[in-house]
Design an enzyme around this catalytic site. Structure first.
Site, PDB file in Angstrom:
ATOM      1  N   HIS A 110      57.235 -16.183 -48.401  1.00 35.33           N
ATOM      2  CA  HIS A 110      56.697 -16.241 -47.035  1.00 35.33           C
ATOM      3  C   HIS A 110      55.569 -15.214 -46.912  1.00 35.33           C
ATOM      4  O   HIS A 110      55.646 -14.128 -47.482  1.00 35.33           O
ATOM      5  CB  HIS A 110      57.811 -15.950 -46.020  1.00 35.33           C
ATOM      6  CG  HIS A 110      57.403 -16.268 -44.622  1.00 35.33           C
ATOM      7  ND1 HIS A 110      56.601 -15.426 -43.889  1.00 35.33           N
ATOM      8  CD2 HIS A 110      57.640 -17.351 -43.844  1.00 35.33           C
ATOM      9  CE1 HIS A 110      56.365 -15.994 -42.711  1.00 35.33           C
ATOM     10  NE2 HIS A 110      56.995 -17.153 -42.657  1.00 35.33           N
ATOM     11  N   GLU A 180      52.114 -23.381 -45.240  1.00 38.57           N
ATOM     12  CA  GLU A 180      51.962 -22.471 -44.106  1.00 38.57           C
ATOM     13  C   GLU A 180      50.616 -21.784 -44.209  1.00 38.57           C
ATOM     14  O   GLU A 180      50.495 -20.767 -44.914  1.00 38.57           O
ATOM     15  CB  GLU A 180      53.009 -21.361 -44.194  1.00 38.57           C
ATOM     16  CG  GLU A 180      54.383 -21.782 -43.933  1.00 38.57           C
ATOM     17  CD  GLU A 180      55.155 -20.613 -43.329  1.00 38.57           C
ATOM     18  OE1 GLU A 180      55.632 -20.771 -42.212  1.00 38.57           O
ATOM     19  OE2 GLU A 180      55.219 -19.560 -43.957  1.00 38.57           O
TER      20      GLU A 180
END
Ligand code: PGA
Length: 275
Positions: A110, A180
């Site tokens: 992430h 993302e």
């Protein structure tokens, strides 16, 4: 304490074709609030069809949430973990420990971990450790910023190829890609990628998968989107973006947003089928 698992759910159940991974990040600040969001989620999820729901709470709440939820419709995941299974690593929690407690999913790479200094090499070791622990991995990829010359496509390609190349073909079955774009994270709905941007990138990623890993993987690897998903943009991102679901952050703490996002995904077409 929840009972220790004897069989890996991630390996037994079919790979999801539509899924939503709710990433609570370092929220909420109390167990009471966490339980109340779970309560609302439980009610809606009992009627939901064809969508895998994954909840990634702060690890401190994991056992209590698992205790409070005895059903099968919500799976749990971790936002992070350590790349060794056990040992003298003060302050760390391993993927294996989390898996044994009941977490079937792990978010890896992430951008908020990268911001804290997590290198690609460490993320790769974590990917390996989570897969070794029989978890399904939500592998995040995404460009830092966009440029007019389209270099960002290469940036995403490079990340996808780097990580998937380190995974054996059988284990790739347990990977979900989360696109993302870093610039779109933590904004309001209008700061998300447009559904057109997303569609282009989703096609590009599938093309890279075909070229580097073969059509079978390209046809079966779930691709989800994260970055300011909310009730205002979920429908167009899902329909025009042609993805298998979402990785919402902020919206995953708001029951109304959760409801809306789930019903959009429920109604939408799944771009991949089960292998
Ligand atoms: P956001 O977070 O929905 O708050 O933008 C997305 C993410 O970081 O996964």
């Amino acid at each position: 304490m929840p009972s220790m698992k004897t069989s890996p759910k991630a390996e037994k159940s079919q790979k999801p074709t539509k899924l939503i991974v709710f990433n609570w990040k370092m929220n909420p600040t109390s167990l009471k609030e966490a339980l109340s969001i779970l309560e609302a989620l439980k009610e809606r999820v009992s009627k939901l069809k064809g969508v895998e729901i994954v909840l990634c709470p702060p690890i401190i709440f994991l056992s209590e949430l698992l205790n409070a939820y005895q059903g099968k419709r919500i799976s749990f995941g971790v936002q992070n973990g350590f790349y060794e299974d056990s040992g003298a690593w003060t302050g760390e929690v391993s993927f294996l420990q989390a898996y044994k407690e009941g977490a079937d999913y792990a978010i890896i790479n992430h951008s908020e971990r990268k911001k804290l200094g997590e290198s690609r090499e460490i993320a790769r070791k974590k990917l390996e450790a989570a897969l070794r622990a029989h978890m399904r991995v939500v592998l995040c990829v995404g460009e830092e910023k966009r440029d007019h010359s389209g270099e960002y496509f290469k940036e995403v390609e490079e990340e996808v190829v780097y990580f998937l190349s380190t995974v054996s073909p059988e284990k790739r079955n347990n990977v979900i890609l989360a696109y993302e774009p870093i610039w779109a994270i933590g904004k309001s709905g209008s700061g998300a990628a447009t559904s057109h941007d997303l569609h282009e990138m989703a096609l590009y990623i599938r093309k890279v998968l075909i070229e580097k890993f073969g059509r079978r993987l390209a046809d079966t690897l779930p691709l989800i989107y994260g970055g300011s998903v909310d009730a205002t943009n979920a429908e167009s991102l899902m329909q025009t973006g042609v993805v298998n679901g979402f990785l919402p952050g902020r919206a995953s703490l708001d029951v109304i947003q959760i409801e809306e996002i789930m019903s959009v995904v429920e109604k939408s077409y799944a771009p991949i089928q089960n292998s």
